[in-house]
Structure formats: structure tokens, C-alpha cells
Write an enzyme that holds these catalytic residues in place. Structure first.
Site, PDB file in Angstrom:
ATOM      1  N   PHE A 178      83.805   8.680  15.264  1.00  0.00           N
ATOM      2  CA  PHE A 178      85.234   8.461  15.085  1.00  0.00           C
ATOM      3  C   PHE A 178      85.603   7.021  15.424  1.00  0.00           C
ATOM      4  O   PHE A 178      86.301   6.350  14.674  1.00  0.00           O
ATOM      5  CB  PHE A 178      85.998   9.457  15.963  1.00  0.00           C
ATOM      6  CG  PHE A 178      87.500   9.369  15.883  1.00  0.00           C
ATOM      7  CD1 PHE A 178      88.159   9.110  14.698  1.00  0.00           C
ATOM      8  CD2 PHE A 178      88.260   9.587  17.017  1.00  0.00           C
ATOM      9  CE1 PHE A 178      89.537   9.060  14.633  1.00  0.00           C
ATOM     10  CE2 PHE A 178      89.636   9.548  16.967  1.00  0.00           C
ATOM     11  CZ  PHE A 178      90.275   9.277  15.779  1.00  0.00           C
ATOM     12  N   HIS A 234      94.691   7.711  18.360  1.00  0.00           N
ATOM     13  CA  HIS A 234      94.007   7.945  17.099  1.00  0.00           C
ATOM     14  C   HIS A 234      93.466   6.615  16.589  1.00  0.00           C
ATOM     15  O   HIS A 234      92.363   6.540  16.081  1.00  0.00           O
ATOM     16  CB  HIS A 234      94.920   8.574  16.045  1.00  0.00           C
ATOM     17  CG  HIS A 234      94.215   8.773  14.741  1.00  0.00           C
ATOM     18  ND1 HIS A 234      93.473   9.895  14.472  1.00  0.00           N
ATOM     19  CD2 HIS A 234      94.078   7.963  13.666  1.00  0.00           C
ATOM     20  CE1 HIS A 234      92.922   9.784  13.274  1.00  0.00           C
ATOM     21  NE2 HIS A 234      93.276   8.609  12.765  1.00  0.00           N
ATOM     22  N   LYS A 292      87.279   0.814   9.435  1.00  0.00           N
ATOM     23  CA  LYS A 292      88.394   0.977   8.503  1.00  0.00           C
ATOM     24  C   LYS A 292      89.559   0.047   8.809  1.00  0.00           C
ATOM     25  O   LYS A 292      90.152  -0.526   7.906  1.00  0.00           O
ATOM     26  CB  LYS A 292      88.881   2.425   8.506  1.00  0.00           C
ATOM     27  CG  LYS A 292      89.979   2.677   7.487  1.00  0.00           C
ATOM     28  CD  LYS A 292      90.293   4.139   7.344  1.00  0.00           C
ATOM     29  CE  LYS A 292      91.348   4.341   6.259  1.00  0.00           C
ATOM     30  NZ  LYS A 292      91.707   5.739   6.119  1.00  0.00           N
ATOM     31  N   HIS A 293      89.913  -0.112  10.069  1.00  0.00           N
ATOM     32  CA  HIS A 293      91.151  -0.809  10.396  1.00  0.00           C
ATOM     33  C   HIS A 293      90.986  -2.203  10.974  1.00  0.00           C
ATOM     34  O   HIS A 293      91.893  -3.012  10.876  1.00  0.00           O
ATOM     35  CB  HIS A 293      91.973   0.033  11.374  1.00  0.00           C
ATOM     36  CG  HIS A 293      92.360   1.359  10.815  1.00  0.00           C
ATOM     37  ND1 HIS A 293      93.092   1.496   9.655  1.00  0.00           N
ATOM     38  CD2 HIS A 293      92.084   2.608  11.239  1.00  0.00           C
ATOM     39  CE1 HIS A 293      93.272   2.777   9.397  1.00  0.00           C
ATOM     40  NE2 HIS A 293      92.662   3.474  10.333  1.00  0.00           N
ATOM     41  N   HIS A 309      84.355   4.681  12.811  1.00  0.00           N
ATOM     42  CA  HIS A 309      85.206   4.783  11.615  1.00  0.00           C
ATOM     43  C   HIS A 309      86.474   3.944  11.801  1.00  0.00           C
ATOM     44  O   HIS A 309      86.850   3.179  10.901  1.00  0.00           O
ATOM     45  CB  HIS A 309      85.566   6.248  11.358  1.00  0.00           C
ATOM     46  CG  HIS A 309      86.729   6.417  10.445  1.00  0.00           C
ATOM     47  ND1 HIS A 309      86.620   6.297   9.074  1.00  0.00           N
ATOM     48  CD2 HIS A 309      88.028   6.683  10.711  1.00  0.00           C
ATOM     49  CE1 HIS A 309      87.819   6.477   8.530  1.00  0.00           C
ATOM     50  NE2 HIS A 309      88.682   6.715   9.500  1.00  0.00           N
ATOM     51  N   GLU A 310      87.137   4.091  12.941  1.00  0.00           N
ATOM     52  CA  GLU A 310      88.370   3.336  13.186  1.00  0.00           C
ATOM     53  C   GLU A 310      88.098   1.837  13.194  1.00  0.00           C
ATOM     54  O   GLU A 310      88.870   1.061  12.638  1.00  0.00           O
ATOM     55  CB  GLU A 310      89.015   3.777  14.507  1.00  0.00           C
ATOM     56  CG  GLU A 310      89.621   5.149  14.443  1.00  0.00           C
ATOM     57  CD  GLU A 310      90.738   5.263  13.430  1.00  0.00           C
ATOM     58  OE1 GLU A 310      91.725   4.502  13.519  1.00  0.00           O
ATOM     59  OE2 GLU A 310      90.640   6.125  12.526  1.00  0.00           O
TER      60      GLU A 310
END
Length: 163
Positions: free
Chosen positions: A85, A35, A92-93, A88-89
Site C-alpha cells: 500500500f 490513506h 502513484k502520488h 503504491h501511494e
């Protein structure tokens, strides 16, 4: 600050969303997928979305794409190859505390962890099989024994609000 890998079980995500959409590459294998990989503070919180200028660039990871499609699938109802996806990862991180990692190093690290820490094999070695019912304690104990690390487990609800 710790860095945590977050595996996910595709059937559980599909149950939580009431339905599931697969990427254009097809249905993922029945295995835990990546994830994300994110920095966490000791209290469990994490920095998020710190640098809007450090944009995801798929050309930086073109040699990893097929492995990412297999091991880091998107199950959200966005018909694509996973790029939204993964973007986004990344945003965001990684744009915060992991800024020492370039894009290729970040995604390669997450895939390497998934390869080295095979959660499905760890659970099978403990005789925990998909579809069975096991206590949270038994699962956590199996993961700790198999990986040497504590597991943080989130339970999703299915369409009937069952955990």
C-alpha cells in the site's frame, strides 16, 4: 497545485469491501488513518504515476514503520505489513509533482499532518461520535471549524448498498 491529505475511516472501508483483511500487525485502532498525501490541481484532478524509476525503498523509512503501521494501515486483503500500500501511494502520488520530497520526507509529512489534525478529536469536540447519524453539512462544518479547512467527504456503501 495543492497538496491534500486523505484520511480514511477503517470501518467504512471494511463495509465497502464487504469484508476486511488486516495487516500482519493486527486490527487498526478505531481512528481515522492516513490513506495518502497527494498533489491536486485546483479542479480536483491530480498527476499520477509519473516516474517508474523512483522506486519505494522501505529502508529509507525504517524509523517510521511502527508509526505507519498504526496510523497508515492497509486494510486491503493483502497479508503484509502495509508495504504494498505504501509503495503504491509513493509511486502513484509522489513521483510526479512532489519530487522535491524524498521518500522519508513524504511519509513523515503525512504522519505529521495526521498527528496535528486529529479528525476524530475534531468530530468529538463537535459531539459527533462514531456510530451516530449526522448530516453531511454538520460533519463538514465541524471539520472546517476544527481544522480551518474544507472537507471533501466520500461516502462508501456497506454490504447492503447503504451509504
Amino acid at each position: 497545485m495543492l497538496v491534500k491529505s486523505k484520511p480514511e475511516w477503517p470501518p467504512a472501508l471494511c463495509d465497502q469491501k464487504l469484508s476486511c483483511c488486516y495487516s500482519t500487525t493486527g486490527k487498526p485502532t478505531l481512528d481515522f488513518g492516513v490513506h495518502g498525501l497527494r498533489p491536486n490541481y485546483d479542479n480536483g484532478s491530480y498527476p499520477s504515476s509519473c516516474d517508474n524509476t523512483n522506486l519505494y525503498d522501505e529502508t529509507e523509512i525504517k524509523d517510521l514503520i511502527s508509526s505507519m503501521q498504526e496510523n497508515w494501515p492497509t486494510l486491503a486483503c493483502l497479508r503484509n505489513k502495509g508495504t504494498k500500500f505504501w509503495s503504491h501511494e509513493w509511486h502513484k502520488h509522489v513521483t510526479c509533482s512532489l519530487s522535491t520530497l524524498d521518500e522519508h520526507s513524504y511519509f513523515k509529512a503525512a504522519l505529521t499532518i495526521k498527528e496535528k489534525v486529529n479528525i476524530l478529536s475534531v468530530l468529538k469536540d463537535a459531539r459527533i461520535e462514531p456510530g451516530g447519524f449526522y448530516s453531511l453539512e454538520i460533519i463538514k462544518e465541524a471539520v472546517k471549524k476544527g481544522t480551518g479547512h474544507e472537507a471533501a467527504i466520500e461516502c462508501n456503501k456497506d454490504a447492503l448498498s447503504n451509504n
